[in-house]
Design an enzyme around this catalytic site. Structure first.
Site, mmCIF file in Angstrom:
data_model
loop_
_atom_site.group_PDB
_atom_site.id
_atom_site.type_symbol
_atom_site.label_atom_id
_atom_site.label_comp_id
_atom_site.label_asym_id
_atom_site.label_seq_id
_atom_site.Cartn_x
_atom_site.Cartn_y
_atom_site.Cartn_z
ATOM 1 N N PRO A 185 3.831 15.412 -16.622
ATOM 2 C CA PRO A 185 3.346 16.279 -17.581
ATOM 3 C C PRO A 185 2.280 15.782 -18.455
ATOM 4 C CG PRO A 185 5.492 15.760 -18.306
ATOM 5 C CD PRO A 185 5.187 14.787 -16.886
ATOM 6 N N SER A 201 4.177 7.671 -27.326
ATOM 7 C CA SER A 201 4.673 7.765 -25.812
ATOM 8 C C SER A 201 5.313 8.913 -25.658
ATOM 9 C CB SER A 201 5.531 6.473 -25.573
ATOM 10 O OG SER A 201 6.895 6.710 -25.990
ATOM 11 N N LYS A 202 5.275 9.126 -24.395
ATOM 12 C CA LYS A 202 5.873 10.599 -23.961
ATOM 13 C C LYS A 202 7.444 10.596 -24.572
ATOM 14 C CE LYS A 202 3.302 11.147 -19.822
ATOM 15 N NZ LYS A 202 3.075 11.731 -18.548
ATOM 16 N N ARG A 203 8.126 9.519 -24.587
ATOM 17 C CA ARG A 203 9.527 9.411 -25.042
ATOM 18 C C ARG A 203 9.609 9.597 -26.544
ATOM 19 N NH1 ARG A 203 10.273 4.470 -22.820
ATOM 20 N NH2 ARG A 203 8.688 4.634 -21.585
ATOM 21 N N ASP A 204 8.474 9.248 -27.311
ATOM 22 C CA ASP A 204 8.914 9.552 -28.858
ATOM 23 C C ASP A 204 9.195 10.957 -28.984
ATOM 24 O OD1 ASP A 204 8.333 6.726 -29.269
ATOM 25 O OD2 ASP A 204 6.094 7.017 -29.325
#
Ligand code: GLU
Length: 504
Positions: free
Chosen positions: A16, A265-268
């Protein structure tokens, strides 16, 4: 003079589209619009192993939702297509042959096992293996093997890669280049490796395809994330190798985590509970759209992550951003992502929505909850009351429900605070006064409440708390007088009755 600005957003469809990529797309879009240029979407999908299903579609949907529409793209090709690198194989082949023939690139046949071994041997000696000027003449490549043996290998179908001859002792190792954000940049080419440009499966790597396409697509400015700055010297040397005029480069600062420590990051987003994607991805991760953000608020917030217009102003429409945007004002330092500020931008833009648009939003939410408002004036007054209070459009019903539903429960804390021994009788008096004279206009209402309060020997303000709890269920909500006026005497009497019954 013919217009010459052509910029591109060149994502790899590996997942994404993260907010950092959206900012890159936005800055490119703003730059193109400001200079009456073209904004191109090119899909860099040469690495099939990393390509993710539906990612390209997702990227296109995100740009469409945000309203930053490319002028040329795989979906709307212009005259520089194809716009998907996987469809341009034959283009790259011609150029790689040209580069090898000019002696600036060479075939390498080293197996991954032998390279791994070199790496390990170096590591054991505390060194790092770099395939470049100091060892390329000892490795399994066309420079070492000579023309005849290389031809034999190629003819026998031996797998190969083509490497770029990054630097040799004949020239100075310091390469000086220019970046529009950073100014002068000097790179020591001695430290760089001979990057792989092309593989025998007929696929170019990112570096090669990127440069060839930027040239063939007539790109005038490359605006991209800072993570590509280390590749700048290589890219410029490739332009030199072909004798092409390079575009101007601008590398955008990093977007940092909310605590300022490291790259966002995407995970944050998942971890800290805020969106980092424009729209929902595969039904799992929510995006700004689903979380109740307006596209313009997302764009405004992102525009200021790494740029400002030199004033204290923070709220801009897309048109204003276009007219003010300037690469010279892009910051050098990383920009901290602040999710609370992100919400604030959304609230500001909701407040700036034309009333008719905001009424439309409210109407849809009201109907979704099974209610109707046929009276346009009523809808308008409701909208006006709540517009300054809404932060996320997904929370609209929390503000609207008070106009359609009686409180289902009464907030304990609020009751403790305002519900006194006399409260019931005073509220009964309010209900009585309202049923005698159903006029709820501001003046009448104020006089009436004053009269009731005086009759009970109270300050009129002491009446407002319990009345609010009876009508809303808590001490929050829009202006009480306007609320009473909008709901009308009959409904208010009904709510007072229900509250009194609940307190019995
Ligand atoms: N495909 C690269 C990426 O995914 C593009 C980098 C560039 O803009 O040159 O970020």
């Amino acid at each position: 003079m013919a217009n010459s600005v052509r910029v591109r957003f060149a994502p790899s469809p590996t997942g994404p589209l993260h907010i950092g990529g959206v900012r890159t797309a936005l800055y490119n879009y703003l730059y193109a619009r400001k200079h009456n240029g073209k904004f191109v979407l090119r899909v860099e999908d040469t690495d099939k192993k990393r390509s993710v299903d539906r990612a390209e579609e997702y990227i296109q949907s995100c740009l469409a939702w945000l309203g930053i529409k490319p002028d040329e793209s795989p979906a709307h090709p212009g005259s520089f297509g194809p716009y998907r690198q996987s469809e341009r194989r034959n283009v790259y082949q011609k150029y790689i042959v040209e580069l090898v023939e000019s002696g600036l690139a060479y075939y390498a046949f080293d197996s991954s096992e032998s390279l791994e071994q070199h790496r390990n041997n170096h590591e054991k000696k505390g060194k790092t293996f770099i395939y470049n000027w100091h060892n390329r003449m000892k490795l399994n490549n066309s420079l070492f093997l000579g023309e005849e043996k290389t031809k034999e290998k190629l003819d026998s179908g031996c797998p190969y890669v083509v490497r770029f001859l990054m630097w040799d002792e004949k020239e100075s190792s310091i390469y000086r280049c220019h970046d529009s954000v950073r100014g002068k940049v000097a790179v020591d080419c001695k430290l760089l490796d001979d990057k792989i440009l092309y593989k025998s499966d007929g696929m170019p790597t990112y570096h090669f395809a990127n440069v060839v396409d930027d040239h063939l697509m007539d790109i005038s400015h490359v605006i991209r994330g800072e993570e590509w700055l280390p590749s700048l010297a290589l890219h410029l040397k490739l332009y030199d190798a072909f004798g092409w005029k390079p575009p101007e480069f601008a590398h955008l600062p990093l977007i940092l985590k909310p605590n300022g420590k490291g790259k966002l990051s995407k995970r944050d987003g998942d971890r800290l509970g805020f969106p980092v994607f424009p729209i929902q991805w595969k039904g799992e991760i929510m995006g700004y759209k689903e979380e109740g953000y307006l596209p313009v608020a997302v764009l405004n917030f992102l525009a200021l992550l790494g740029w400002n217009d030199g004033s204290e102003n923070e709220i801009f429409s897309l048109e204003e951003l276009i007219s003010l945007f300037d690469l010279k004002r892009v910051h050098l330092a990383g920009a901290r992502f602040d999710p609370e500020k992100n919400k604030w931008f959304n609230q500001q833009h909701i407040q700036r929505l034309p009333l008719s648009d905001f009424c439309g939003l409210c109407k849809a939410v009201i109907e979704n909850h099974g209610f109707v408002v046929n009276d346009k004036n009523k809808l308008k007054s409701i909208a006006l009351m709540i517009q300054p209070r809404v932060v996320l459009t997904t929370k609209l019903w929390q503000e609207l429900n008070v106009f359609f539903e009686r409180p289902k429960k009464y907030d304990e804390k609020a009751l403790k605070k305002v519900w006194k021994a006399k409260t019931s009788s005073i509220l009964q008096a309010v209900a009585k006064a309202l049923s005698r004279d159903g006029d709820t206009t501001l003046e009448k209402l104020k006089d009436m409440l004053k009269g009731v309060a005086e009759g009970a020997g109270l300050e009129h303000s002491a009446l407002m708390g319990p009345l609010r709890v009876a009508i809303v269920g808590s001490l929050s909500g829009p202006d009480l007088f306007t609320l009473i006026n909008t709901l009308g005497a009959e409904e208010i009497i009904g709510r007072i009755d229900s509250a009194l019954k609940a307190m019995e």
